[in-house]
Design a protein around this motif. Structure first.
Motif, PDB file in Angstrom:
ATOM      1  N   VAL A 251      28.618  42.168  37.567  1.00 40.51           N
ATOM      2  CA  VAL A 251      29.752  43.039  37.293  1.00 40.51           C
ATOM      3  C   VAL A 251      29.418  44.505  37.594  1.00 40.51           C
TER       4      VAL A 251
ATOM      5  N   LYS B 177      42.309  43.283  38.010  1.00 45.82           N
ATOM      6  CA  LYS B 177      42.144  42.731  36.661  1.00 45.82           C
ATOM      7  C   LYS B 177      40.769  43.106  36.124  1.00 45.82           C
TER       8      LYS B 177
ATOM      9  N   TYR C  40      34.099  43.536  28.100  1.00 45.76           N
ATOM     10  CA  TYR C  40      34.544  44.232  29.300  1.00 45.76           C
ATOM     11  C   TYR C  40      33.595  45.394  29.549  1.00 45.76           C
TER      12      TYR C  40
ATOM     13  N   ALA D  36      37.074  46.579  37.386  1.00 47.42           N
ATOM     14  CA  ALA D  36      38.056  45.542  37.701  1.00 47.42           C
ATOM     15  C   ALA D  36      37.800  44.938  39.071  1.00 47.42           C
ATOM     16  N   PHE D  37      38.335  43.749  39.252  1.00 45.40           N
ATOM     17  CA  PHE D  37      38.311  43.064  40.540  1.00 45.40           C
ATOM     18  C   PHE D  37      39.715  42.548  40.796  1.00 45.40           C
TER      19      PHE D  37
ATOM     20  N   VAL E 220      32.846  40.017  31.075  1.00 41.79           N
ATOM     21  CA  VAL E 220      31.415  39.727  31.122  1.00 41.79           C
ATOM     22  C   VAL E 220      31.157  38.564  30.170  1.00 41.79           C
TER      23      VAL E 220
ATOM     24  N   VAL F  86      37.243  42.938  34.665  1.00 36.85           N
ATOM     25  CA  VAL F  86      36.247  41.878  34.742  1.00 36.85           C
ATOM     26  C   VAL F  86      35.740  41.558  33.342  1.00 36.85           C
TER      27      VAL F  86
END
Length: 170
Positions: A153, A91, A14, A87-88, A95, A93
């Motif tokens: 990201v 939530k 993350y 986050a997207f 990697v 993201v």
């Protein structure tokens, strides 16, 4: 029941967003609580009135990559300097291992550069040298051939200078 136990021990990468200049502190504090982190850095010459010094600065200011289980990632938010997870749609993201390996490989090069916008160019595959097998874009910058990889990201790209003989067009 056994499947549930296996799922809980799966770690993912993350990205946490940090307060300015807190990246190294977060790296050290997370190690103390048993969370593995990765902070890509570059060497920069700093000039003071009385001396010059080479220092390590974060390649991506305000970002630290963390490798942690889903349930344990909330412990990281207790560290001073951690603002939030990238986050997207609410939530965090994740990697991919492939993206992390690409970043780690490109960190070998001392002249790695972060690009806000990756210039348009031909898609290529590196066929020789330390970056063999990495796909990206080849472009010209200040008369030199550069190879760039987008890090979605972070909405940034990383580029390195490479010889023209070390890639093939896709």
């Amino acid at each position: 029941m056994r499947e549930l136990a296996l799922q809980q021990t799966v770690c993912s990468w993350y990205v946490v967003y940090t307060y300015p200049h807190y990246e190294k502190r977060i790296l050290n504090q997370s190690k103390k609580i048993g969370i593995h982190c990765f902070l890509p850095t570059k060497k920069v010459v700093k000039q003071w009135s009385d001396r010059r010094k080479i220092v390590d600065e974060p390649l991506f200011p305000n970002y630290v990559f963390v490798y942690v289980e889903e349930q344990a990632r909330f412990r990281l938010l207790d560290i001073t300097g951690v603002s939030r997870y990238v986050a997207f749609d609410g939530k965090p993201v994740v990697v991919s291992e492939e993206e992390m390996n690409t970043i780690k490989k490109l960190m070998i090069e001392p002249e790695v550069t972060v690009e806000r916008e990756l210039q348009s160019g031909s898609k290529v595959l590196i066929t020789e040298g330390p970056f063999i097998g990495i796909e990206g874009v080849i472009f010209q910058k200040k008369g030199k051939t550069r190879f760039g990889v987008r890090i979605p990201v972070l909405n940034h790209s990383i580029s390195v200078e490479i010889p023209a003989s070390s890639f093939s067009r896709i």
